[in-house]
Motif scaffolding. Structure first.
Motif, PDB file in Angstrom:
ATOM      1  N   ARG A  48       0.807  -1.225   0.000  1.00 16.60           N
ATOM      2  CA  ARG A  48       0.000   0.000   0.000  1.00 16.60           C
ATOM      3  C   ARG A  48       0.840   1.276   0.000  1.00 16.60           C
ATOM      4  NH1 ARG A  48      -5.691  -1.513   2.973  1.00 16.60           N
ATOM      5  NH2 ARG A  48      -5.448  -3.773   2.935  1.00 16.60           N
ATOM      6  N   PHE A  75      -4.089  -4.456  -8.846  1.00 17.96           N
ATOM      7  CA  PHE A  75      -3.411  -5.403  -7.953  1.00 17.96           C
ATOM      8  C   PHE A  75      -2.222  -6.044  -8.681  1.00 17.96           C
ATOM      9  CE2 PHE A  75      -7.343  -5.750  -5.196  1.00 17.96           C
ATOM     10  CZ  PHE A  75      -6.717  -5.651  -3.959  1.00 17.96           C
ATOM     11  N   ARG A  79       2.127  -5.743  -8.209  1.00 17.24           N
ATOM     12  CA  ARG A  79       3.179  -6.772  -8.182  1.00 17.24           C
ATOM     13  C   ARG A  79       4.236  -6.478  -9.241  1.00 17.24           C
ATOM     14  NH1 ARG A  79      -1.257  -9.498  -6.263  1.00 17.24           N
ATOM     15  NH2 ARG A  79      -2.265  -9.875  -8.264  1.00 17.24           N
ATOM     16  N   ARG A 100       0.558 -12.969   0.721  1.00 20.07           N
ATOM     17  CA  ARG A 100      -0.323 -12.858  -0.458  1.00 20.07           C
ATOM     18  C   ARG A 100       0.478 -12.527  -1.728  1.00 20.07           C
ATOM     19  NH1 ARG A 100      -5.571 -12.933   0.947  1.00 20.07           N
ATOM     20  NH2 ARG A 100      -6.281 -11.948   2.864  1.00 20.07           N
ATOM     21  N   GLY A 105      -4.712 -12.569  -5.936  1.00 20.42           N
ATOM     22  CA  GLY A 105      -5.212 -11.765  -7.055  1.00 20.42           C
ATOM     23  C   GLY A 105      -6.277 -12.515  -7.838  1.00 20.42           C
ATOM     24  N   PHE A 108      -9.529 -13.732  -5.392  1.00 18.61           N
ATOM     25  CA  PHE A 108     -10.490 -12.694  -4.990  1.00 18.61           C
ATOM     26  C   PHE A 108     -11.247 -12.140  -6.190  1.00 18.61           C
ATOM     27  CE2 PHE A 108     -10.183 -11.782  -0.412  1.00 18.61           C
ATOM     28  CZ  PHE A 108      -9.161 -12.658  -0.068  1.00 18.61           C
TER      29      PHE A 108
END
Ligand code: FDM
Length: 212
Positions: A48, A75, A79, A100, A105, A108
């Protein structure tokens, strides 16, 4: 010890539902490895702290709304923006414990109904973990632990869908650890898995890329 002068670090990914104990187990693994003389860092996705990460964070806290495809790609971008640093760390001998990764990714986003192959596509070419450890717990048991925060995905009905999507992604290479055991028993099993994995990477196991 092999004859190699420089041995690479291991890329170790921990996955699981919310309240599976991922985060606290990840943070215990780093000092454990350091105690074994292994250079190690704790990473997490989403990260974040970046610009993309802040956009993701606003979405997760319901401060902003985004189309499902858009947030999925953010997301993934989060990465990608860490990929080269990740590769450098691994190649210079640092083991990364990652809370995670691409599996979150895909799980979800596909839990919302997005096509799984579409979800996997932007992850192609990211570094593949040397091991994926799944902390297994039923969504009901996880919910009983309480302490779901107020973030977007922290609801039992959604977590049930995520659990089903993780099931689709899981293959024989994943190490599944029963997260309902005591913290110490879970910790002990994780320590064994990461110790083996670090040793394999030291012996020269090559780095590879997703999806492999
Ligand atoms: N999450 C996490 C995704 O939806 N996609 C992803 O690629 C990643 C890495 O973000 F609900 C979800 C999973 C979780 C939320 O995760 C934030 P943390 O671990 O609670 O920060």
């Amino acid at each position: 010890e092999g004859s190699k002068k420089e041995s690479r670090g291991a890329l170790i990914v921990i996955e699981g539902l919310d309240r599976s104990g991922k985060t606290s187990q990840c943070s215990r693994l780093v000092p454990f490895l350091e105690g074994q003389g292994v250079s190690a860092e704790l990473w997490r996705f989403p990260d974040r702290t970046t610009n993309v990460g802040q956009t993701i964070s606003a979405y997760l806290t319901n401060t902003s709304q985004l189309d499902d495809h858009t947030i999925h790609l953010l997301f993934s971008a989060n990465r990608w923006e860490k990929r080269s640093l990740m590769e450098t760390k691994l190649k210079t001998g640092t083991t990364l414990i990652v809370d995670r990764y691409s599996y979150s990714g895909v799980a979800f986003s596909s839990a919302k109904g997005l096509d799984i192959e579409w979800c996997k596509a932007p992850e192609i070419g990211l570094l593949a973990p040397d091991v994926v450890i799944y902390l297994g717990i039923s969504p009901e048991k996880a919910a009983e632990r309480g302490g779901y925060g107020g973030e977007r995905y922290e609801k039992l009905e959604f977590q049930k869908k995520v659990a089903d999507c993780y099931k689709v992604l899981r293959d024989d290479s994943w190490k599944v650890v029963d997260a309902c055991q005591s913290i110490e028993d879970v910790e002990k099993q994780l320590q064994e898995i990461v110790t083996d994995c670090v040793a394999e990477c030291r012996k020269g196991k090559p780095l590879s890329t997703l999806w492999s």
